[in-house]
Motif scaffolding. Structure first.
Motif, PDB file in Angstrom:
ATOM      1  N   GLU A  57       0.808  -1.217   0.000  1.00 46.23           N
ATOM      2  CA  GLU A  57       0.000   0.000   0.000  1.00 46.23           C
ATOM      3  C   GLU A  57       0.839   1.264   0.000  1.00 46.23           C
ATOM      4  O   GLU A  57       0.291   2.369   0.000  1.00 46.23           O
ATOM      5  N   GLY A  58       2.166   1.118   0.055  1.00 49.52           N
ATOM      6  CA  GLY A  58       3.025   2.286   0.016  1.00 49.52           C
ATOM      7  C   GLY A  58       3.601   2.618   1.382  1.00 49.52           C
ATOM      8  O   GLY A  58       3.440   1.875   2.356  1.00 49.52           O
ATOM      9  N   PRO A  59       4.256   3.754   1.491  1.00 47.98           N
ATOM     10  CA  PRO A  59       4.922   4.127   2.751  1.00 47.98           C
ATOM     11  C   PRO A  59       3.977   4.216   3.941  1.00 47.98           C
ATOM     12  O   PRO A  59       4.368   3.967   5.070  1.00 47.98           O
ATOM     13  N   ALA A  60       2.712   4.600   3.693  1.00 44.73           N
ATOM     14  CA  ALA A  60       1.766   4.767   4.806  1.00 44.73           C
ATOM     15  C   ALA A  60       1.049   3.468   5.150  1.00 44.73           C
ATOM     16  O   ALA A  60       0.192   3.463   6.028  1.00 44.73           O
ATOM     17  N   GLY A  61       1.377   2.370   4.468  1.00 44.07           N
ATOM     18  CA  GLY A  61       0.650   1.125   4.698  1.00 44.07           C
ATOM     19  C   GLY A  61       0.809   0.587   6.103  1.00 44.07           C
ATOM     20  O   GLY A  61      -0.165   0.221   6.760  1.00 44.07           O
ATOM     21  N   LEU A  62       2.060   0.527   6.581  1.00 42.23           N
ATOM     22  CA  LEU A  62       2.319  -0.009   7.921  1.00 42.23           C
ATOM     23  C   LEU A  62       2.035   1.009   9.013  1.00 42.23           C
ATOM     24  O   LEU A  62       1.862   0.640  10.169  1.00 42.23           O
ATOM     25  N   ARG A  63       2.009   2.282   8.659  1.00 42.85           N
ATOM     26  CA  ARG A  63       1.781   3.314   9.676  1.00 42.85           C
ATOM     27  C   ARG A  63       0.359   3.208  10.197  1.00 42.85           C
ATOM     28  O   ARG A  63      -0.593   3.218   9.427  1.00 42.85           O
ATOM     29  N   GLY A  64       0.203   3.045  11.480  1.00 47.36           N
ATOM     30  CA  GLY A  64      -1.123   2.886  12.072  1.00 47.36           C
ATOM     31  C   GLY A  64      -1.544   1.439  12.224  1.00 47.36           C
ATOM     32  O   GLY A  64      -2.582   1.166  12.821  1.00 47.36           O
ATOM     33  N   ALA A  65      -0.743   0.492  11.677  1.00 44.35           N
ATOM     34  CA  ALA A  65      -1.086  -0.931  11.808  1.00 44.35           C
ATOM     35  C   ALA A  65      -0.748  -1.427  13.208  1.00 44.35           C
ATOM     36  O   ALA A  65       0.062  -0.830  13.931  1.00 44.35           O
ATOM     37  N   VAL A  66      -1.389  -2.531  13.615  1.00 49.60           N
ATOM     38  CA  VAL A  66      -1.121  -3.137  14.918  1.00 49.60           C
ATOM     39  C   VAL A  66      -0.603  -4.545  14.711  1.00 49.60           C
ATOM     40  O   VAL A  66      -0.889  -5.198  13.702  1.00 49.60           O
ATOM     41  N   CYS A  67       0.160  -5.022  15.667  1.00 46.86           N
ATOM     42  CA  CYS A  67       0.709  -6.375  15.588  1.00 46.86           C
ATOM     43  C   CYS A  67      -0.378  -7.399  15.927  1.00 46.86           C
ATOM     44  O   CYS A  67      -1.469  -7.057  16.384  1.00 46.86           O
ATOM     45  N   GLN A  68      -0.036  -8.667  15.718  1.00 43.68           N
ATOM     46  CA  GLN A  68      -1.001  -9.744  15.961  1.00 43.68           C
ATOM     47  C   GLN A  68      -1.411  -9.801  17.431  1.00 43.68           C
ATOM     48  O   GLN A  68      -2.566 -10.072  17.750  1.00 43.68           O
ATOM     49  N   ARG A  69      -0.488  -9.509  18.328  1.00 44.64           N
ATOM     50  CA  ARG A  69      -0.789  -9.557  19.765  1.00 44.64           C
ATOM     51  C   ARG A  69      -1.803  -8.485  20.151  1.00 44.64           C
ATOM     52  O   ARG A  69      -2.769  -8.751  20.870  1.00 44.64           O
ATOM     53  N   CYS A  70      -1.606  -7.256  19.672  1.00 44.00           N
ATOM     54  CA  CYS A  70      -2.547  -6.177  19.984  1.00 44.00           C
ATOM     55  C   CYS A  70      -3.913  -6.452  19.368  1.00 44.00           C
ATOM     56  O   CYS A  70      -4.945  -6.113  19.955  1.00 44.00           O
ATOM     57  N   HIS A  94      -9.578  -7.392  20.138  1.00 38.92           N
ATOM     58  CA  HIS A  94     -10.786  -7.989  19.576  1.00 38.92           C
ATOM     59  C   HIS A  94     -11.283  -9.206  20.341  1.00 38.92           C
ATOM     60  O   HIS A  94     -12.483  -9.479  20.357  1.00 38.92           O
ATOM     61  N   TYR A  95     -10.382  -9.956  20.958  1.00 40.36           N
ATOM     62  CA  TYR A  95     -10.797 -11.189  21.617  1.00 40.36           C
ATOM     63  C   TYR A  95     -10.402 -11.249  23.091  1.00 40.36           C
ATOM     64  O   TYR A  95     -10.727 -12.211  23.776  1.00 40.36           O
ATOM     65  N   GLY A  96      -9.672 -10.238  23.586  1.00 45.14           N
ATOM     66  CA  GLY A  96      -9.277 -10.231  24.992  1.00 45.14           C
ATOM     67  C   GLY A  96      -8.289 -11.305  25.348  1.00 45.14           C
ATOM     68  O   GLY A  96      -8.102 -11.631  26.516  1.00 45.14           O
ATOM     69  N   SER A  97      -7.619 -11.906  24.352  1.00 43.61           N
ATOM     70  CA  SER A  97      -6.663 -12.980  24.624  1.00 43.61           C
ATOM     71  C   SER A  97      -5.264 -12.471  24.337  1.00 43.61           C
ATOM     72  O   SER A  97      -5.033 -11.722  23.385  1.00 43.61           O
ATOM     73  N   ALA A  98      -4.317 -12.886  25.164  1.00 40.95           N
ATOM     74  CA  ALA A  98      -2.936 -12.450  25.013  1.00 40.95           C
ATOM     75  C   ALA A  98      -2.104 -13.585  24.437  1.00 40.95           C
ATOM     76  O   ALA A  98      -2.127 -14.705  24.942  1.00 40.95           O
ATOM     77  N   LEU A  99      -1.372 -13.287  23.367  1.00 44.07           N
ATOM     78  CA  LEU A  99      -0.467 -14.270  22.791  1.00 44.07           C
ATOM     79  C   LEU A  99       0.809 -14.299  23.613  1.00 44.07           C
ATOM     80  O   LEU A  99       1.361 -13.268  23.979  1.00 44.07           O
ATOM     81  N   ARG A 100       1.293 -15.492  23.902  1.00 47.43           N
ATOM     82  CA  ARG A 100       2.532 -15.627  24.669  1.00 47.43           C
ATOM     83  C   ARG A 100       3.714 -15.206  23.813  1.00 47.43           C
ATOM     84  O   ARG A 100       3.878 -15.632  22.678  1.00 47.43           O
ATOM     85  N   LEU A 101       4.557 -14.344  24.365  1.00 44.30           N
ATOM     86  CA  LEU A 101       5.721 -13.860  23.644  1.00 44.30           C
ATOM     87  C   LEU A 101       6.988 -14.270  24.381  1.00 44.30           C
ATOM     88  O   LEU A 101       6.998 -14.394  25.603  1.00 44.30           O
ATOM     89  N   ARG A 102       8.035 -14.464  23.594  1.00 45.18           N
ATOM     90  CA  ARG A 102       9.327 -14.786  24.199  1.00 45.18           C
ATOM     91  C   ARG A 102      10.027 -13.471  24.532  1.00 45.18           C
ATOM     92  O   ARG A 102      10.938 -13.020  23.842  1.00 45.18           O
ATOM     93  N   LEU A 103       9.571 -12.838  25.592  1.00 43.62           N
ATOM     94  CA  LEU A 103      10.117 -11.546  26.000  1.00 43.62           C
ATOM     95  C   LEU A 103      11.020 -11.768  27.213  1.00 43.62           C
ATOM     96  O   LEU A 103      10.569 -12.289  28.234  1.00 43.62           O
ATOM     97  N   PRO A 104      12.302 -11.406  27.121  1.00 42.74           N
ATOM     98  CA  PRO A 104      13.194 -11.599  28.267  1.00 42.74           C
ATOM     99  C   PRO A 104      12.661 -10.885  29.499  1.00 42.74           C
ATOM    100  O   PRO A 104      12.046  -9.818  29.394  1.00 42.74           O
ATOM    101  N   PRO A 105      12.889 -11.438  30.690  1.00 48.60           N
ATOM    102  CA  PRO A 105      12.324 -10.850  31.918  1.00 48.60           C
ATOM    103  C   PRO A 105      12.732  -9.401  32.152  1.00 48.60           C
ATOM    104  O   PRO A 105      11.961  -8.615  32.676  1.00 48.60           O
TER     105      PRO A 105
END
Length: 659
Positions: free
Chosen positions: A156-169, A174-185
């Motif tokens: 969609e061009g330079p503005a395509g990703l701007r304003g997008a959200v990741c799968q976790r957000c 939308h579903y109130g469920s949190a995806l488990r991420l490998r985030l260091p403590p």
């Protein structure tokens, strides 16, 4: 067949329960502990969504389900269509690929897209919900977007990703469920520490807005703040914001002044005093109470001198406050249309990186116009509000005791949208199928160079994870039950020595020794059950009903309890100071607390339990010392009191009849 109304059904459901309560005191029957279940509070329908129905309701549920099924199907159809759309897209994709295959050049077969693609480099664009860098290379890392969706946005061009959200957000929103991420403590702490050590901009260090949950006092992260700042952090000062005051009932006149003193005392114990502590404010980021006052305080004292950072523990309400300030006079007028809101969820650690919005410059003219708006709004009564404002206000009243109206003085005028009508798109022959109009990608608004070249920014930082917290042991469904989302209705019980109080299966208090009865007021989520039994039956209740519907949390049966830590005891000795004032709070980690009120000079020996590895705190003085005085009438034949929800208060709104 006659249908029974909801009110009649509720009375029928409570009738056998009250009868069993009256017979409980006699001490006979095989399962005596079940007769100490109290319907001391009936939540609103919105709160009751995850709570189990009474026994009579469960018996009538199959019949009602059959009768209501056709109507529910009709009501849920539009919503189901919207929710199923992404799933249908995924399911239809292989079929579309097969249909398009003959049309492809040279008849080459289409490759099935994979969810992740490590060959694609990160975007360099942040998720508008959590601040993580968007990428499609690692599904377990922050900022992940499925590869197919990622490529579509790039096309969609330079503005395509701007304003997008990741799968976790997306899953959280939308579903109130949190995806488990490998985030260091230590990742959250590292991001916050690196941000605070940035070189000072505009010749002055940033102002730190430390957000704490007043119900979590003593705040477990506040003592770590001086070490987190350090001598190499060019901070100009700390303004402490006590959040979630809307959830606490008023136990007497002036309770907010006392809460502010408690927060200030916690700051002093943590080493924040003098010039380092700019101010202490009490707000509700969710209902808006105190937010207009916070904005005025920032614009008067800090003006636009430098950047502002929101700090705090996980679930303290930082992202909610960030979103509220984004829709207030603290933000540049065009920013709400350009910057997306932060993801808000009860799941700890929602924000993974830095989100920001530009702060408006509070010139003398702007401050004057803002004060004129506030004065005009303060003269209105609720009857003078629009129907839409009344509806929103009533919704907030159900959620909190303290409500505020956050408005905007400076708003960008929006031009009316033009409808581009093409009659040729509606014409087709009998041999053709109707054609869908092509999707038109709208240009996202962007800041101009002049708007941001000298801008000061307000940053939302990742929450600092609380150690020894019971929320770290719970599933997302259990977290939703434990964290209060509506105003807490206190539940008071009068216990004699030899009696035990359970707060779900997350906490327990045994009244071991004492000469007289004492009052135990529970302040926790209205969805958490409270059960009272005798000391001789307590272990049986715990073994039999843990992880079952009776105690509700944790949930999942025997398999869940195998991995859940056992409750460990701690003996507590208290001396009463009077029948109207609590002597201390027994804080059962983040599950809630119990205020203990006893006769003057009466010594009590208690034994409190929390899951192993979680913190149990005896809070002296208590947060709401006079909470037992609003307990209501005693329920005959039981140790429980029937407490009614106190009324809500709306600031900056004149009550009808006042002058």
């Amino acid at each position: 067949m006659l249908r029974l109304g909801p009110a009649l059904l509720a009375r029928l459901a409570r009738a056998p329960l009250r009868a069993s309560l009256r017979t409980a005191a006699a001490g006979h029957g095989k399962e005596q502990e079940e007769r100490f279940v109290f319907l001391e509070y009936e939540p609103d329908p919105a709160e009751r969504a995850t709570a189990a129905p009474p026994r009579r309701e469960r018996e009538l549920e199959p019949r009602r389900e059959r009768e209501l099924e056709p109507r529910r199907e009709r009501e849920l159809e539009p919503r189901r269509e919207r929710e199923l759309e992404p799933r249908r897209e995924r399911e239809l994709e292989p079929r579309r690929e097969r249909e398009l295959e003959p049309r492809r050049a040279r008849g080459a077969a289409a490759a099935v897209p994979s969810l992740s693609d490590p060959s694609v480099p990160p975007s360099g664009v942040s998720c508008s919900g959590c601040g993580a860098e968007l990428q499609c290379g690692d599904g377990g890392a922050p900022g992940f977007v499925p590869a197919e969706r990622y490529r579509s946005l790039l096309s969609e061009g330079p503005a395509g990703l701007r304003g997008a959200v990741c799968q976790r957000c997306w899953a959280l929103a939308h579903y109130g469920s949190a995806l488990r991420l490998r985030l260091p403590p230590d990742e959250h702490r590292r991001v916050v520490s690196a941000a605070l050590r940035r070189p000072a901009r505009h010749g002055r260090g940033p102002l730190l807005l430390y957000v704490l949950d007043v119900m979590e006092l003593p705040d477990p992260v506040l003592p770590q703040l001086p070490a987190l700042l350090g001598p190499d952090v060019p901070a100009a000062g700390v303004l402490v914001v006590g959040n979630k005051v809307d959830l606490l009932p008023a136990d007497c006149r002036g309770h907010l002044g006392r809460l502010r003193q408690r927060v200030a005392a916690a700051c002093a114990r943590a080493g924040l005093r003098g010039a380092a502590l700019v101010d202490v404010r009490l707000v509700s980021a969710k209902t808006g109470y105190g937010v207009e006052g916070l904005v005025s305080r920032l614009q008067r004292s800090w003006k636009c001198a430098g950047d502002v950072y929101l700090l705090g523990a996980t679930n303290s309400g930082k992202s909610t406050l960030f979103n509220t300030l984004l829709r207030s006079d603290y933000c540049k007028s065009r920013a709400p249309d350009i910057i997306d809101r932060a993801t808000v969820s009860p799941w700890p650690g929602t924000t993974l990186n830095l989100l920001k919005f530009p702060i408006i410059n509070p010139t003398c003219d702007r401050i004057f116009r803002r004060q004129e708006r506030l004065k005009e709004e303060a003269t209105k009564t609720e009857d003078q509000l629009s129907s839409e404002e009344k509806k929103y206000l009533n919704q907030l009243k159900k959620q909190g005791y303290l409500v505020g109206r956050v408005g905007r003085t400076f708003q960008q005028q929006k031009s009316s949208a033009e409808i581009d009508f093409d009659p040729d798109m509606l014409s087709y022959t009998m041999d053709e199928d109707p054609r869908d109009p092509p999707k038109r990608f709208e240009e996202r608004e962007e800041f101009t160079h002049n708007e941001v070249k000298d801008a000061r920014w307000c940053f939302d930082t990742p929450g600092i994870v609380k150690e020894d917290c019971v929320l770290n042991l719970l599933t997302e469904k259990e977290v939703k039950l434990v964290l209060p989302s509506h105003a807490i209705v206190p539940r008071t019980f009068i216990l004699k020595p030899g009696m035990v109080l359970f707060l779900a299966a997350l906490g327990r208090i045994d009244y071991l020794e004492g000469e007289k009865p004492a009052w135990f007021s529970v302040l926790a989520s209205n969805l958490l059950p409270v059960h009272v039994t005798t000391l001789s039956n307590a272990d049986t209740v715990s073994e039999k009903h843990a992880a079952q519907e009776f105690l509700k949390v944790p949930m999942g049966g025997e398999e869940r309890m195998k991995e859940f830590p056992p409750l460990v005891p701690q003996d507590i000795t208290l001396k009463g100071i009077g029948t109207t004032e609590a002597v201390a709070d027994i804080k059962l980690s983040s599950a809630g607390w119990v205020a203990v009120t006893a006769h003057a000079e009466e010594e009590l020996l208690l034994r409190a339990y929390t899951p192993k590895g979680t913190a149990l705190v005896v809070r002296e003085p208590p947060l709401l010392p006079y909470i037992s005085t609003i307990r209501g009438a005693r329920i005959p034949g039981t140790p429980a009191y029937r407490t009614k929800k106190p009324p809500s208060f709306v600031e900056n709104l004149r009550t009808a009849g006042s002058t």
